[in-house]
Design a protein around this motif. Structure first.
Motif, PDB file in Angstrom:
ATOM      1  N   PRO A 162       0.768  -3.876   6.936  1.00  8.42           N
ATOM      2  CA  PRO A 162       0.689  -2.672   6.344  1.00  8.42           C
ATOM      3  C   PRO A 162       1.886  -1.801   7.022  1.00  8.42           C
ATOM      4  N   GLN A 163       2.408  -1.183   6.064  1.00  5.35           N
ATOM      5  CA  GLN A 163       3.622  -0.304   6.468  1.00  5.35           C
ATOM      6  C   GLN A 163       3.353   0.795   7.698  1.00  5.35           C
ATOM      7  N   ILE A 170      -0.603   9.682 -10.852  1.00  9.77           N
ATOM      8  CA  ILE A 170       0.273   8.633  -9.694  1.00  9.77           C
ATOM      9  C   ILE A 170      -0.200   7.391 -10.284  1.00  9.77           C
ATOM     10  N   PHE A 177       2.365   3.959 -10.903  1.00 12.94           N
ATOM     11  CA  PHE A 177       2.321   2.641 -10.303  1.00 12.94           C
ATOM     12  C   PHE A 177       2.181   1.353 -11.469  1.00 12.94           C
ATOM     13  N   GLN A 182      -8.062  -1.976 -12.375  1.00 12.02           N
ATOM     14  CA  GLN A 182      -8.552  -1.780 -11.262  1.00 12.02           C
ATOM     15  C   GLN A 182      -8.256  -0.236 -10.580  1.00 12.02           C
ATOM     16  N   ALA A 186      -2.888   3.393   5.021  1.00 11.12           N
ATOM     17  CA  ALA A 186      -1.725   3.320   4.293  1.00 11.12           C
ATOM     18  C   ALA A 186      -2.099   3.642   2.924  1.00 11.12           C
ATOM     19  N   GLN A 202       8.188  -0.230  -3.324  1.00 11.65           N
ATOM     20  CA  GLN A 202       7.814  -1.154  -2.142  1.00 11.65           C
ATOM     21  C   GLN A 202       6.208  -1.640  -2.471  1.00 11.65           C
TER      22      GLN A 202
HETATM   23  C1  HEM Z   1      -1.647  -2.232  -0.318  1.00  9.58           C
HETATM   24  C2  HEM Z   1      -1.094   2.394  -1.954  1.00  9.58           C
HETATM   25  C3  HEM Z   1      -3.907   1.110  -5.705  1.00  9.58           C
HETATM   26  C4  HEM Z   1      -5.167  -2.786  -3.680  1.00  9.58           C
HETATM   27  C5  HEM Z   1      -1.303  -0.967  -0.515  1.00  9.58           C
HETATM   28  C6  HEM Z   1      -0.424  -0.351   0.316  1.00  9.58           C
HETATM   29  C7  HEM Z   1      -0.292   0.948   0.053  1.00  9.58           C
HETATM   30  C8  HEM Z   1      -1.072   1.200  -1.192  1.00  9.58           C
HETATM   31  C9  HEM Z   1       0.378   2.193   0.566  1.00  9.58           C
HETATM   32  C10 HEM Z   1       0.427  -0.719   1.632  1.00  9.58           C
HETATM   33  C11 HEM Z   1       1.636  -1.503   1.263  1.00  9.58           C
HETATM   34  C12 HEM Z   1       2.101  -2.481   2.434  1.00  9.58           C
HETATM   35  O1  HEM Z   1       1.441  -3.062   2.881  1.00  9.58           O
HETATM   36  O2  HEM Z   1       3.410  -2.368   2.413  1.00  9.58           O
HETATM   37  C13 HEM Z   1      -1.825   2.464  -3.148  1.00  9.58           C
HETATM   38  C14 HEM Z   1      -1.983   3.403  -4.005  1.00  9.58           C
HETATM   39  C15 HEM Z   1      -2.768   3.141  -4.989  1.00  9.58           C
HETATM   40  C16 HEM Z   1      -3.145   1.872  -4.929  1.00  9.58           C
HETATM   41  C17 HEM Z   1      -1.086   4.905  -3.762  1.00  9.58           C
HETATM   42  C18 HEM Z   1      -3.106   4.078  -6.194  1.00  9.58           C
HETATM   43  C19 HEM Z   1      -2.288   5.062  -6.934  1.00  9.58           C
HETATM   44  C20 HEM Z   1      -4.792  -0.039  -5.556  1.00  9.58           C
HETATM   45  C21 HEM Z   1      -5.368  -0.639  -6.376  1.00  9.58           C
HETATM   46  C22 HEM Z   1      -5.771  -1.857  -5.820  1.00  9.58           C
HETATM   47  C23 HEM Z   1      -4.981  -2.060  -4.500  1.00  9.58           C
HETATM   48  C24 HEM Z   1      -6.048  -0.128  -7.738  1.00  9.58           C
HETATM   49  C25 HEM Z   1      -6.806  -2.932  -6.206  1.00  9.58           C
HETATM   50  C26 HEM Z   1      -7.910  -2.697  -6.409  1.00  9.58           C
HETATM   51  C27 HEM Z   1      -4.282  -3.112  -2.472  1.00  9.58           C
HETATM   52  C28 HEM Z   1      -4.369  -4.382  -1.679  1.00  9.58           C
HETATM   53  C29 HEM Z   1      -3.325  -4.268  -0.665  1.00  9.58           C
HETATM   54  C30 HEM Z   1      -2.872  -2.839  -1.062  1.00  9.58           C
HETATM   55  C31 HEM Z   1      -5.010  -5.436  -1.713  1.00  9.58           C
HETATM   56  C32 HEM Z   1      -3.019  -5.086   0.353  1.00  9.58           C
HETATM   57  C33 HEM Z   1      -3.334  -4.654   1.805  1.00  9.58           C
HETATM   58  C34 HEM Z   1      -4.699  -5.211   2.082  1.00  9.58           C
HETATM   59  O3  HEM Z   1      -5.006  -6.287   1.643  1.00  9.58           O
HETATM   60  O4  HEM Z   1      -5.392  -4.375   2.892  1.00  9.58           O
HETATM   61  N1  HEM Z   1      -1.803  -0.072  -1.498  1.00  9.58           N
HETATM   62  N2  HEM Z   1      -2.573   1.505  -3.820  1.00  9.58           N
HETATM   63  N3  HEM Z   1      -4.252  -0.764  -4.540  1.00  9.58           N
HETATM   64  N4  HEM Z   1      -3.402  -2.321  -2.258  1.00  9.58           N
HETATM   65 FE1  HEM Z   1      -2.824  -0.461  -3.017  1.00  9.58          FE
END
Ligand code: HEM
Length: 406
Positions: free
Chosen positions: A399-400, A129, A133, A94, A56, A80
């Protein structure tokens, strides 16, 4: 702003990265957790094992890169994800960490094919990008911080009631330990809970939809106990909640988030759920009946049988209380006892002829939630019935996923 050369390089290499998507993502998470073991407390380690979330995040980066010169196109998708990030308390600082490790993973996997030009271009694109966010999330943090009863980070809640809703689903009623105000939220939103399971190496964060209507002096979540099943391990957190969390215990919770929410309208409302997917839709059902009692609501629920049919008496009784509520249930595999009761109207799966027989027309607002296969079926049915795409709203658990039929 990115220069044209950077944009060209990024766009032309998206297919290459997508092709190696899985290898890059695997390497990315390896590096990320090696370099920043503290992030193991943030990412869902069960999803990591199932390989779902890894895809995802990386897919979202590639999708964004494809639209790098017109990022407004992907703003709804960003929102979303940003809701989820906000609910998980993801911080601006982060983002560079994710960026560095993603670039390092691209380098590792592509080897010589990843020229300095390519890496530099992707570095710049990632920053752009990430800034989108970060900005969207900052607005969300501001909003929740200033909301009456709102809060940042986590707030301790006490379990006041624990109610078994079916053989596998149990509701937890949660009240803030500080006894302060609760914020209003939108029906369909979710919260994140933080649990430290004794013996586990990591803090676990999980999202659960709020299952009661907004405006109550408590929050309610209804959790399905995920038992071990074929290749799927038992749910660590859901089992912990069911077996070890009781009335009087405390759980840290983040403020409600999410954009799968009920919109007011005069069209009939059709809520279709499979299994524990009913939770956000039960919230919408109650919210609609309270706020728009004249709006007809069809609550259609699919369960295997009566023993796993959550809140069945309560839902059935609603029809007597509200003239505009109609509740229909399908059991895919009814038991002998189920045959003696009238909790279900259909045996088998939800299907289009049956939907057409109970709904006045395809001009309605449809909301659905459930397991992936169920979601695909419902989406296909509604498309076949030519329901207008703006009237189709859905949410995946976890996850989506994708609604495309493969
Ligand atoms: C979930 C994209 C940066 C932590 C997600 C999801 C997407 C995504 C598509 C799944 C959404 C869903 O479940 O509906 C991105 C993109 C990023 C980014 C494109 C950068 C441009 C980050 C950063 C962190 C982070 C910097 C923290 C270090 C998480 C966590 C989840 C998540 C913890 C929940 C899913 C899990 O626990 O495995 N992100 N993310 N993300 N993201 Fe990000």
């Amino acid at each position: 702003q990115l220069d044209q050369r950077t944009i060209d390089i990024v766009k032309s290499t998206v297919p290459v990265l997508a092709e190696h998507g899985e290898a890059i993502t695997k390497r990315f998470y390896q590096l990320l957790f090696e370099n920043h073991p503290e992030l193991k407390h943030v990412f869902n380690q069960a999803n990591q094992k199932m390989d779902k979330q890894p895809k995802a995040l990386a897919n979202a980066v590639y999708a964004a890169a494809q639209y790098i010169d017109q990022l407004e196109v992907i703003l709804p998708a960003v929102k979303q994800i940003a809701h989820k990030h906000r609910s998980l308390n993801i911080k601006p600082e982060q983002y560079p960490i994710v960026g560095e490790n993603l670039l390092a993973a691209i380098k590792d996997v592509l080897g010589d094919a990843a020229t300095d030009d390519i890496i530099e271009a992707w570095g710049k694109a990632y920053t752009v990008i990430a800034d989108v966010f970060i900005q969207v999330e900052q607005d969300m943090y501001q909003e929740v911080a200033h909301k009456n009863g709102g809060w940042l980070d986590y707030r301790d809640f006490k379990i006041t009631h624990k109610i078994q809703e079916s053989d596998v689903i149990t509701s937890f009623y949660l009240s803030p330990v500080d006894q302060g105000t609760l914020p209003d939220y939108k029906a369909g939103q979710y919260i994140t809970i933080k649990v430290n399971i004794p013996g586990s190496d990591y803090t676990q964060l999980r999202q659960y939809s709020l299952s009661d209507a907004p405006g109550k002096p408590y929050f309610r979540i209804s959790v399905k106990r995920e038992d071990e099943q074929n290749d799927k391990p038992a749910g660590v957190v859901s089992n912990y909640l069911h077996h070890s969390i009781n009335v009087g215990d405390t759980l840290p919770i983040s403020a409600p988030a999410g954009d799968f929410t009920l919109q007011e309208s005069d069209q009939p409302l059709v809520l279709i759920s499979g299994g524990v997917g009913l939770t956000p839709l039960v919230s919408m059902l109650h919210d609609s009946l309270q706020k728009q009692p004249d709006r007809p609501v069809y609550f259609i629920h699919a369960a295997q049988n009566g023993s796993v049919h959550a809140m069945k008496e309560h839902l059935t009784n609603l029809q007597e209380e509200y003239v505009n509520a109609q509740v229909y249930t399908c059991y895919s595999n009814p038991t002998v006892e189920d045959q003696q009761t009238n909790y279900h109207q259909l045996e088998g799966f939800v299907n289009l002829p049956w939907l057409q027989s109970i709904l006045p027309s395809n001009e309605a607002a449809f909301y659905f939630c459930g397991p992936e296969g169920f979601m695909k079926n419902v989406n296909q049915m509604l498309t076949e019935w030519q329901v207008s795409p703006e009237s189709i709203n859905y949410e995946f658990f976890g996850p989506q996923g994708s609604l495309e039929v493969s």
